[in-house]
Write a protein that holds these residues in place. Structure first.
Motif, mmCIF file in Angstrom:
data_model
loop_
_atom_site.group_PDB
_atom_site.id
_atom_site.type_symbol
_atom_site.label_atom_id
_atom_site.label_comp_id
_atom_site.label_asym_id
_atom_site.label_seq_id
_atom_site.Cartn_x
_atom_site.Cartn_y
_atom_site.Cartn_z
ATOM 1 N N HIS A 9 0.826 -1.207 0.000
ATOM 2 C CA HIS A 9 0.000 0.000 0.000
ATOM 3 C C HIS A 9 0.860 1.258 0.000
ATOM 4 C CE1 HIS A 9 -3.145 2.820 0.796
ATOM 5 N NE2 HIS A 9 -3.989 1.871 0.438
ATOM 6 N N ARG A 45 0.860 4.186 -2.899
ATOM 7 C CA ARG A 45 0.655 5.607 -2.594
ATOM 8 C C ARG A 45 1.786 6.458 -3.160
ATOM 9 N NH1 ARG A 45 2.848 8.473 1.083
ATOM 10 N NH2 ARG A 45 3.485 6.717 2.370
ATOM 11 N N GLU A 65 -3.945 12.153 0.152
ATOM 12 C CA GLU A 65 -3.340 10.828 0.314
ATOM 13 C C GLU A 65 -2.215 10.851 1.353
ATOM 14 O OE1 GLU A 65 -1.192 12.600 -3.292
ATOM 15 O OE2 GLU A 65 -3.218 12.615 -2.493
ATOM 16 N N ARG A 82 -2.268 8.728 5.048
ATOM 17 C CA ARG A 82 -1.301 7.628 4.925
ATOM 18 C C ARG A 82 -1.264 6.730 6.150
ATOM 19 N NH1 ARG A 82 1.424 11.746 6.850
ATOM 20 N NH2 ARG A 82 3.290 11.447 8.107
ATOM 21 N N LEU A 84 -5.863 4.285 -4.323
ATOM 22 C CA LEU A 84 -5.485 3.991 -2.937
ATOM 23 C C LEU A 84 -6.560 3.211 -2.205
ATOM 24 C CD1 LEU A 84 -3.720 7.292 -1.872
ATOM 25 C CD2 LEU A 84 -2.705 5.109 -2.474
ATOM 26 N N TRP A 119 -6.345 -0.442 -0.557
ATOM 27 C CA TRP A 119 -6.719 -0.613 0.847
ATOM 28 C C TRP A 119 -7.732 -1.738 1.000
ATOM 29 C CZ3 TRP A 119 -11.178 0.177 3.863
ATOM 30 C CH2 TRP A 119 -10.963 0.185 5.250
#
Length: 185
Positions: free
Chosen positions: A13, A17, A35, A39, A71, A75
């Motif tokens: 992840h 990002r 983002e 985080r 993102l 996730w």
């Protein structure tokens, strides 16, 4: 095993990002970017987020457009993998495990995110070990913890000229619980 798989998902992840921010914004993330603000929450487990924290993460990313979509897709893949691993403590039957695995792999295959697909390929390659963990609930967490302590003690003892002293110090630290009366530095 469980720790390493979740750690791998979290690393995936973070890579998504960073790469997405660099591709779309042409720079590294900044404090003002949604983002970047989200985080830490993106690395946390869903059940550890309050509804307010979840909304602070989810809504700005949805409003952000392409970056947010990517993102949140990554996730969801991470959380789907965690759901699969959580079956280890529920005595789930093969059908439940198979369905959770299929759901995770299908989500990853449908995404156009290379890191997510790599995660799915790794989980598929590790599947015999993961399935054994889910079936038995046994993990190598204790031995991994002891290895971590041994490495830490060895790092702290770097430069010692007496190898026997270093081995004794490592033995004392790793068996401390069994010998509760001893206090090591």
């Amino acid at each position: 095993m469980h720790f390493h798989v979740v750690q791998l998902a979290n690393k995936m992840h973070s890579l998504v990002r960073r790469r997405t921010t660099a591709e779309i914004r042409g720079r590294r993330g900044r404090a003002a970017d949604p983002e970047w603000k989200a985080r830490r929450r993106l690395l946390r487990n869903r059940e550890d987020l309050t509804d307010e924290q979840f909304a602070k993460m989810w809504n700005p990313l949805l409003d952000e457009g392409r970056i947010g979509q990517i993102l949140l897709t990554a996730w969801i893949a991470k959380e789907s993998l965690r759901t699969l691993l959580a079956l280890a403590r529920t005595a789930a039957d093969r059908e439940q495990v198979g369905h959770a695995r299929w759901k995770f792999l299908a989500w990853c295959a449908d995404s156009d995110i290379p890191e997510v697909r790599t995660l799915a390929a790794t989980v598929d390659r590790w599947w015999p070990e993961i399935a054994a963990f889910i079936d038995t609930g046994h993990s190598n967490a204790k031995s991994e913890g002891i290895n971590r302590v041994i490495k830490l003690v060895a790092r702290n003892a770097f430069g010692f000229h007496n190898a026997d002293s270093q081995r004794l110090r490592t033995r004392c630290v790793t068996t401390r619980r069994a010998r509760g009366h001893l206090r090591t530095a």
